[in-house]
Design a protein around this motif. Structure first.
Motif, short mmCIF file in Angstrom:
data_model
loop_
_atom_site.label_atom_id
_atom_site.label_comp_id
_atom_site.label_asym_id
_atom_site.label_seq_id
_atom_site.Cartn_x
_atom_site.Cartn_y
_atom_site.Cartn_z
N PRO A 1 0.74 -1.41 0.00
CA PRO A 1 -0.07 0.07 -0.07
C PRO A 1 0.78 1.23 0.07
O PRO A 1 0.54 2.40 -0.59
CB PRO A 1 -0.84 -0.02 1.65
CG PRO A 1 -0.84 -1.53 1.63
CD PRO A 1 0.43 -2.23 1.09
N LEU A 2 2.09 1.08 0.49
CA LEU A 2 2.90 2.30 0.77
C LEU A 2 3.77 2.62 -0.71
O LEU A 2 3.76 3.77 -1.20
CB LEU A 2 3.80 2.18 1.90
CG LEU A 2 4.73 3.52 2.03
CD1 LEU A 2 3.99 4.89 2.26
CD2 LEU A 2 5.87 3.01 3.21
N TYR A 3 4.37 1.47 -1.23
CA TYR A 3 5.26 1.46 -2.30
C TYR A 3 4.64 1.10 -3.62
O TYR A 3 5.27 1.90 -4.77
CB TYR A 3 6.49 0.70 -2.23
CG TYR A 3 7.38 1.08 -0.89
CD1 TYR A 3 8.33 2.36 -1.16
CD2 TYR A 3 7.39 0.45 0.13
CE1 TYR A 3 8.98 2.88 -0.04
CE2 TYR A 3 8.05 0.95 1.29
CZ TYR A 3 9.06 2.09 1.09
OH TYR A 3 9.68 2.43 2.06
N ALA A 4 3.36 0.61 -3.62
CA ALA A 4 2.82 0.32 -4.86
C ALA A 4 3.75 -0.24 -5.86
O ALA A 4 3.83 0.12 -6.98
CB ALA A 4 2.08 1.36 -5.47
N PRO A 5 4.68 -1.42 -5.51
CA PRO A 5 5.71 -1.92 -6.36
C PRO A 5 5.07 -2.90 -7.57
O PRO A 5 3.93 -3.37 -7.29
CB PRO A 5 6.51 -2.69 -5.42
CG PRO A 5 5.59 -3.35 -4.44
CD PRO A 5 4.48 -2.09 -4.17
N LEU A 6 5.70 -2.76 -8.55
CA LEU A 6 5.50 -3.85 -9.53
C LEU A 6 7.03 -4.73 -9.55
O LEU A 6 7.97 -4.00 -9.94
CB LEU A 6 5.16 -3.18 -10.99
CG LEU A 6 4.96 -4.18 -12.04
CD1 LEU A 6 3.78 -5.12 -11.71
CD2 LEU A 6 4.66 -3.37 -13.36
N VAL A 7 7.04 -5.82 -9.40
CA VAL A 7 8.09 -6.86 -9.60
C VAL A 7 7.90 -7.81 -10.40
O VAL A 7 7.15 -8.62 -10.46
CB VAL A 7 8.47 -7.19 -8.23
CG1 VAL A 7 9.79 -8.03 -8.20
CG2 VAL A 7 8.55 -6.25 -6.84
N LEU A 8 8.55 -7.57 -11.67
CA LEU A 8 8.44 -8.52 -12.82
C LEU A 8 9.71 -9.55 -12.91
O LEU A 8 10.84 -8.99 -12.63
CB LEU A 8 8.33 -7.57 -14.08
CG LEU A 8 7.03 -6.80 -14.26
CD1 LEU A 8 7.03 -6.12 -15.64
CD2 LEU A 8 5.79 -7.89 -14.14
N CYS A 9 9.37 -10.61 -13.13
CA CYS A 9 10.34 -11.55 -13.08
C CYS A 9 10.48 -12.54 -14.54
O CYS A 9 9.34 -12.84 -14.77
CB CYS A 9 10.38 -12.67 -12.02
SG CYS A 9 10.23 -12.01 -10.55
N TYR A 10 11.67 -12.46 -15.20
CA TYR A 10 11.50 -13.21 -16.39
C TYR A 10 12.46 -14.33 -16.10
O TYR A 10 13.25 -14.67 -15.37
CB TYR A 10 12.56 -12.44 -17.47
CG TYR A 10 12.83 -13.27 -18.66
CD1 TYR A 10 11.84 -13.58 -19.38
CD2 TYR A 10 13.97 -14.12 -18.70
CE1 TYR A 10 12.07 -14.44 -20.59
CE2 TYR A 10 14.06 -14.85 -19.73
CZ TYR A 10 13.25 -15.07 -20.70
OH TYR A 10 13.38 -15.88 -21.85
N ARG A 11 11.89 -15.43 -16.40
CA ARG A 11 12.17 -16.85 -16.14
C ARG A 11 12.35 -17.68 -17.56
O ARG A 11 11.82 -17.42 -18.48
CB ARG A 11 11.20 -17.98 -15.49
CG ARG A 11 10.98 -17.27 -13.97
CD ARG A 11 9.99 -18.22 -13.12
NE ARG A 11 9.83 -17.70 -11.89
CZ ARG A 11 10.87 -17.78 -10.81
NH1 ARG A 11 12.29 -18.53 -10.93
NH2 ARG A 11 10.74 -17.08 -9.84
N ASP A 12 13.64 -18.26 -17.51
CA ASP A 12 14.15 -18.81 -18.66
C ASP A 12 13.16 -19.93 -18.97
O ASP A 12 12.75 -20.86 -18.13
CB ASP A 12 15.44 -19.88 -18.52
CG ASP A 12 16.04 -20.24 -19.75
OD1 ASP A 12 15.29 -21.45 -20.02
OD2 ASP A 12 16.97 -19.97 -20.31
N PRO A 13 12.54 -20.08 -20.09
CA PRO A 13 11.48 -20.97 -20.47
C PRO A 13 11.66 -22.31 -20.34
O PRO A 13 11.03 -23.24 -20.09
CB PRO A 13 11.10 -20.41 -22.02
CG PRO A 13 11.36 -19.19 -22.08
CD PRO A 13 12.69 -18.95 -21.31
#
Length: 142
Positions: free
Chosen positions: A42-54
């Motif tokens: 609620p404070l930082y409103a983060p978006l953490v995207l992760c790319y994984r080797d398929p």
């Protein structure tokens, strides 16, 4: 080879800890709390995207955006006049890619771009300092 989606959002503390570990391996001076815990969303409103080797499912890259520090400060100070615009801006805070995995897959070059109104001098210095060849504006790789 897996058919799973390669990019996903880290929405649990365990997933975010994995992204944090990747950032710590990529940046020597990163804070151990750089990736916010879920309880702080609620404070930082983060978006953490992760790319994984398929093929392997291993984490190969991650990016973190959060509310700007100004927005977080105003939230903590309970400044309601900032509420309408607070979530209209997000700051790309961290991005890391596991270069050796890209090389193993035969990738010879990777690139980024920036809009014309973005100050690119610091970005150019950062990438040059880390061993990348930075091309002039508008130039294509040979």
């Amino acid at each position: 080879m897996s058919t799973a989606v390669a990019i996903s959002e880290a929405i649990t503390d365990a997933q975010r800890a994995e992204a944090q570990a990747l950032f710590e391996g990529s940046f020597h001076d990163i804070a151990p709390t750089a990736v916010p815990k879920v309880k702080h969303d609620p404070l930082y409103a983060p978006l953490v995207l992760c790319y994984r080797d398929p093929g392997t499912g291993e984490l190969a890259g991650a990016a973190l955006t959060c509310r700007s520090q100004v927005a977080v400060s105003m939230t903590m100070m309970r400044r309601p006049e900032y509420a309408p615009v607070m979530d209209l801006h997000s700051e790309l805070d961290l991005m890391a890619v596991v270069e050796d995995r890209l090389r193993q897959r035969g990738v010879r070059s990777w690139f980024g771009n920036a809009t014309r109104d973005l100050e690119t001098t610091k970005l150019r210095e950062f990438y040059t300092r880390h061993g990348f060849r930075v091309l002039p504006d508008g130039a294509a790789p040979a």
